[in-house]
Structures are given as structure tokens and as C-alpha cells.
Design a protein around this motif. Sequence first.
Motif, PDB file in Angstrom:
ATOM      1  N   ALA A  13      39.059  39.884  26.574  1.00 29.94           N
ATOM      2  CA  ALA A  13      37.979  40.195  27.522  1.00 29.94           C
ATOM      3  C   ALA A  13      38.522  40.918  28.743  1.00 29.94           C
ATOM      4  CB  ALA A  13      37.266  38.915  27.934  1.00 29.94           C
ATOM      5  N   ASN A  14      39.702  40.498  29.205  1.00 29.55           N
ATOM      6  CA  ASN A  14      40.338  41.132  30.359  1.00 29.55           C
ATOM      7  C   ASN A  14      40.700  42.584  30.061  1.00 29.55           C
ATOM      8  OD1 ASN A  14      43.176  41.788  31.739  1.00 29.55           O
ATOM      9  ND2 ASN A  14      41.992  40.486  33.114  1.00 29.55           N
ATOM     10  N   GLN A  15      41.292  42.814  28.891  1.00 29.62           N
ATOM     11  CA  GLN A  15      41.692  44.164  28.517  1.00 29.62           C
ATOM     12  C   GLN A  15      40.477  45.070  28.326  1.00 29.62           C
ATOM     13  OE1 GLN A  15      44.716  45.031  28.819  1.00 29.62           O
ATOM     14  NE2 GLN A  15      45.567  42.976  28.996  1.00 29.62           N
ATOM     15  N   GLN A  16      39.387  44.509  27.818  1.00 26.83           N
ATOM     16  CA  GLN A  16      38.171  45.299  27.648  1.00 26.83           C
ATOM     17  C   GLN A  16      37.632  45.757  28.996  1.00 26.83           C
ATOM     18  OE1 GLN A  16      36.513  46.299  24.648  1.00 26.83           O
ATOM     19  NE2 GLN A  16      35.611  47.600  26.235  1.00 26.83           N
ATOM     20  N   LYS A  17      37.660  44.861  29.987  1.00 31.56           N
ATOM     21  CA  LYS A  17      37.194  45.219  31.326  1.00 31.56           C
ATOM     22  C   LYS A  17      38.086  46.296  31.932  1.00 31.56           C
ATOM     23  CE  LYS A  17      34.721  44.730  35.070  1.00 31.56           C
ATOM     24  NZ  LYS A  17      33.307  45.157  35.116  1.00 31.56           N
ATOM     25  N   ARG A  18      39.377  46.177  31.750  1.00 34.64           N
ATOM     26  CA  ARG A  18      40.298  47.191  32.264  1.00 34.64           C
ATOM     27  C   ARG A  18      40.057  48.538  31.582  1.00 34.64           C
ATOM     28  NH1 ARG A  18      46.184  45.255  31.511  1.00 34.64           N
ATOM     29  NH2 ARG A  18      46.592  47.174  32.674  1.00 34.64           N
ATOM     30  N   THR A  40      42.443  44.094  38.963  1.00 38.38           N
ATOM     31  CA  THR A  40      43.591  43.192  38.948  1.00 38.38           C
ATOM     32  C   THR A  40      43.308  42.028  38.003  1.00 38.38           C
ATOM     33  OG1 THR A  40      42.771  41.881  40.812  1.00 38.38           O
ATOM     34  CG2 THR A  40      44.182  43.770  41.323  1.00 38.38           C
ATOM     35  N   SER A  41      44.370  41.410  37.538  1.00 43.25           N
ATOM     36  CA  SER A  41      44.261  40.240  36.665  1.00 43.25           C
ATOM     37  C   SER A  41      45.048  39.093  37.282  1.00 43.25           C
ATOM     38  CB  SER A  41      44.820  40.550  35.272  1.00 43.25           C
ATOM     39  OG  SER A  41      44.169  41.673  34.706  1.00 43.25           O
ATOM     40  N   ARG A  42      44.598  37.884  37.024  1.00 42.27           N
ATOM     41  CA  ARG A  42      45.353  36.738  37.498  1.00 42.27           C
ATOM     42  C   ARG A  42      45.139  35.567  36.551  1.00 42.27           C
ATOM     43  NH1 ARG A  42      42.526  32.896  40.700  1.00 42.27           N
ATOM     44  NH2 ARG A  42      40.350  33.440  41.106  1.00 42.27           N
ATOM     45  N   ALA A  43      46.126  34.697  36.492  1.00 41.97           N
ATOM     46  CA  ALA A  43      46.033  33.532  35.627  1.00 41.97           C
ATOM     47  C   ALA A  43      45.113  32.500  36.252  1.00 41.97           C
ATOM     48  CB  ALA A  43      47.418  32.929  35.400  1.00 41.97           C
ATOM     49  N   PHE A  44      44.446  31.720  35.408  1.00 37.16           N
ATOM     50  CA  PHE A  44      43.677  30.601  35.921  1.00 37.16           C
ATOM     51  C   PHE A  44      44.618  29.634  36.639  1.00 37.16           C
ATOM     52  CE2 PHE A  44      40.601  31.876  32.658  1.00 37.16           C
ATOM     53  CZ  PHE A  44      39.428  31.755  33.369  1.00 37.16           C
ATOM     54  N   ASP A  45      44.090  28.936  37.601  1.00 34.38           N
ATOM     55  CA  ASP A  45      44.905  27.905  38.253  1.00 34.38           C
ATOM     56  C   ASP A  45      45.392  26.921  37.204  1.00 34.38           C
ATOM     57  OD1 ASP A  45      42.688  27.792  41.111  1.00 34.38           O
ATOM     58  OD2 ASP A  45      44.426  29.050  40.712  1.00 34.38           O
ATOM     59  N   ASP A  46      46.652  26.534  37.323  1.00 34.72           N
ATOM     60  CA  ASP A  46      47.188  25.558  36.364  1.00 34.72           C
ATOM     61  C   ASP A  46      46.344  24.299  36.362  1.00 34.72           C
ATOM     62  OD1 ASP A  46      50.657  26.378  37.061  1.00 34.72           O
ATOM     63  OD2 ASP A  46      49.211  27.250  35.665  1.00 34.72           O
ATOM     64  N   MET A  47      45.996  23.883  35.166  1.00 32.83           N
ATOM     65  CA  MET A  47      45.184  22.680  35.026  1.00 32.83           C
ATOM     66  C   MET A  47      46.107  21.499  34.748  1.00 32.83           C
ATOM     67  SD  MET A  47      42.271  23.994  35.528  1.00 32.83           S
ATOM     68  CE  MET A  47      41.215  22.628  35.110  1.00 32.83           C
ATOM     69  N   LEU A  48      45.947  20.454  35.515  1.00 32.51           N
ATOM     70  CA  LEU A  48      46.815  19.292  35.400  1.00 32.51           C
ATOM     71  C   LEU A  48      46.124  18.173  34.640  1.00 32.51           C
ATOM     72  CD1 LEU A  48      48.197  19.184  39.055  1.00 32.51           C
ATOM     73  CD2 LEU A  48      49.112  20.415  37.083  1.00 32.51           C
ATOM     74  N   GLU A  75      40.006  41.081  40.763  1.00 36.02           N
ATOM     75  CA  GLU A  75      39.016  41.805  41.543  1.00 36.02           C
ATOM     76  C   GLU A  75      39.097  43.283  41.223  1.00 36.02           C
ATOM     77  OE1 GLU A  75      39.805  41.509  45.689  1.00 36.02           O
ATOM     78  OE2 GLU A  75      41.835  42.297  45.549  1.00 36.02           O
ATOM     79  N   ASN A  76      38.002  43.970  41.470  1.00 42.97           N
ATOM     80  CA  ASN A  76      37.983  45.429  41.379  1.00 42.97           C
ATOM     81  C   ASN A  76      38.348  45.999  42.746  1.00 42.97           C
ATOM     82  OD1 ASN A  76      35.904  44.595  39.128  1.00 42.97           O
ATOM     83  ND2 ASN A  76      36.488  46.692  38.682  1.00 42.97           N
ATOM     84  N   TYR A  77      39.024  47.126  42.744  1.00 43.23           N
ATOM     85  CA  TYR A  77      39.368  47.761  44.011  1.00 43.23           C
ATOM     86  C   TYR A  77      39.253  49.274  43.865  1.00 43.23           C
ATOM     87  CZ  TYR A  77      43.881  48.856  41.847  1.00 43.23           C
ATOM     88  OH  TYR A  77      44.855  49.342  41.004  1.00 43.23           O
ATOM     89  N   THR A  78      39.174  49.954  44.984  1.00 44.74           N
ATOM     90  CA  THR A  78      39.076  51.413  45.007  1.00 44.74           C
ATOM     91  C   THR A  78      40.278  51.992  45.719  1.00 44.74           C
ATOM     92  OG1 THR A  78      36.649  51.300  45.057  1.00 44.74           O
ATOM     93  CG2 THR A  78      37.661  53.384  45.711  1.00 44.74           C
ATOM     94  N   ASP A  79      40.879  52.999  45.114  1.00 38.46           N
ATOM     95  CA  ASP A  79      42.018  53.699  45.708  1.00 38.46           C
ATOM     96  C   ASP A  79      41.480  54.864  46.540  1.00 38.46           C
ATOM     97  OD1 ASP A  79      44.310  55.071  46.350  1.00 38.46           O
ATOM     98  OD2 ASP A  79      44.830  55.627  44.294  1.00 38.46           O
ATOM     99  N   TYR A  80      41.574  54.750  47.855  1.00 43.02           N
ATOM    100  CA  TYR A  80      41.008  55.767  48.745  1.00 43.02           C
ATOM    101  C   TYR A  80      42.014  56.850  49.133  1.00 43.02           C
ATOM    102  CZ  TYR A  80      36.903  52.801  49.397  1.00 43.02           C
ATOM    103  OH  TYR A  80      35.759  52.072  49.192  1.00 43.02           O
ATOM    104  N   SER A  81      43.087  56.985  48.396  1.00 41.25           N
ATOM    105  CA  SER A  81      44.093  57.999  48.733  1.00 41.25           C
ATOM    106  C   SER A  81      43.507  59.402  48.618  1.00 41.25           C
ATOM    107  CB  SER A  81      45.316  57.855  47.830  1.00 41.25           C
ATOM    108  OG  SER A  81      44.967  58.046  46.471  1.00 41.25           O
TER     109      SER A  81
END
Length: 257
Positions: A13-18, A40-48, A75-81
Motif C-alpha cells: 500500500a505504501n509503495q502504491q501511494k509513492r 515520506t514513510s515511517r514505521a508504526f510505533d513499536d507495539m509492546l 506525510e506528503n510534502y512539496t519541493d519548492y525549489s
Amino acid sequence: MVRGLYTAYTGMANQQKRLDTITNNLANATTTAYKREGITSRAFDDMLTYRAKDLQDAYYTKNIGTMSLGVKIGENYTDYSQGSIQETGNTYDIALEGNGFFSILFMDKSGVESIKYTRDGEFVADADGFLRTKDGDYVLGEGGLIQIPTNAAKVAIDEMGRIFADGQYIDTLAVTDFENYDYLEKYGENLLNAVDGATEIDSKAVVRQGYLESSNINVVSEMVEMITIARAYESNQKLITTIDSMLDKSVNRVGKV
């Protein structure tokens, strides 16, 4: 193993969004002043997990392991360069060199007016001399709407954005910059909307008449990233196939013993 299926799914799902984001970038590679989007991608918080009903250590829970629930969109971001500046020679083609945005009086389908911002300086003068975007919205100056005499033989715009018609001063382009671009959001094809918290500051951009800013998309880099995404997606597919095969053996073969 079931958790492994979910982890692989989140990766797909992450790769599809990218991939969707990169596809949109490539589709706008020739759009005037388009700004690249990223994700950007990030891991879920570690579940204990904790020992349940363990009376050995009262009132205290001890970790007995960690679990990962895969990956999710950060999150999505925009490169304003800055995009490259291309010469067109057209009178009302205007580019900004540096940080800043043209101010546009936008009217939605309901007739409600609001101010939007853009780097797209491909403007035209209508039959009454009003300066507009190619979509028909009014371009704003420091004095409001910009109206250029229709009989003017020469229209000049200097580096400060001041507009002169046959040597007569008309108005100055309203070029606005913001303290933090995180408070800008894309609106429509190539407009930006300032959300609550946006703080305007003076722009130091240089105005270039007869030029347009290209998009800041690097087609080669986007294509390389697309190949990387396709391979990652395929790896997650293979993982799901492998886990499915293991589950099949566990249920239909081992379970019969």
C-alpha cells in the motif's frame, strides 16, 4: 505468519501511494512552475506486549517482546525549489527568480472570491486590458486589479515588478512570500492556498519579463525512483505468496497428521 501478511500488505500500500505521487510528478513535468511532490514513510510505533496476570511483579508490566505492524505513509510534502528559467519573449510571460508567489484573485464555481498564490506567470491581457491567468483569474497588483491600456504600444515590467505602459506607470505586481511554506497547500492544478497560521513576509524575488519558470521535476530521477518502487512492490508480493504457501501447508498437511 498472519502478522507477516499484514506487514507485506502495508508495504504494498505504501509503495502504491509513492507510485501515484511519482506518476503525478511525471505528468506535470512540462507544467509551468510546477513543484515536485514527495512522500515520506515511517514505521508504526513499536507495539509492546506485556505479561498478563503475572503476580510476580505486582503493579508493574514488563516487556516480553516487540512487534512491528509494518510501514505507513508519513506525510506528503512539496519541493519548492526553483525551476529553470526559460526565455519566451512574450510580453506577459513573467517568471520569479527567488522566493515568492504571484497573488491571484480566484473565483470558484459558486462565485466566491479568494486570494490564491502561484509561481505560474503565463499571463494574458483580456479585451479590457485586465491582466489574467490562462485560466481567466485576475492577477493582482499592489493597487488591486491590474488594467493595462489596450492601446499601449509597449508594456515593460522591471525587476521590481513595476508595470509601465508607454512609459506611464500602471501598477506593481503583488508578489508575496511566506515565513513557513508548511502553511501552504495545493489548490487545483497550479495554485496554492494559505491556511490558518500562514505568515506573509516581503518577497525578494526578481521579476523577469519574457520568461517562464519550468517545473522542478527531474524526469530521470523520477523514473529511477519508479523502478525502485516497482521492485519493492514485487518483493512484498513474493512475501505474501510465500506466507500463503506456508499457511496452506500448515493447515492442509501438518494439520492432517
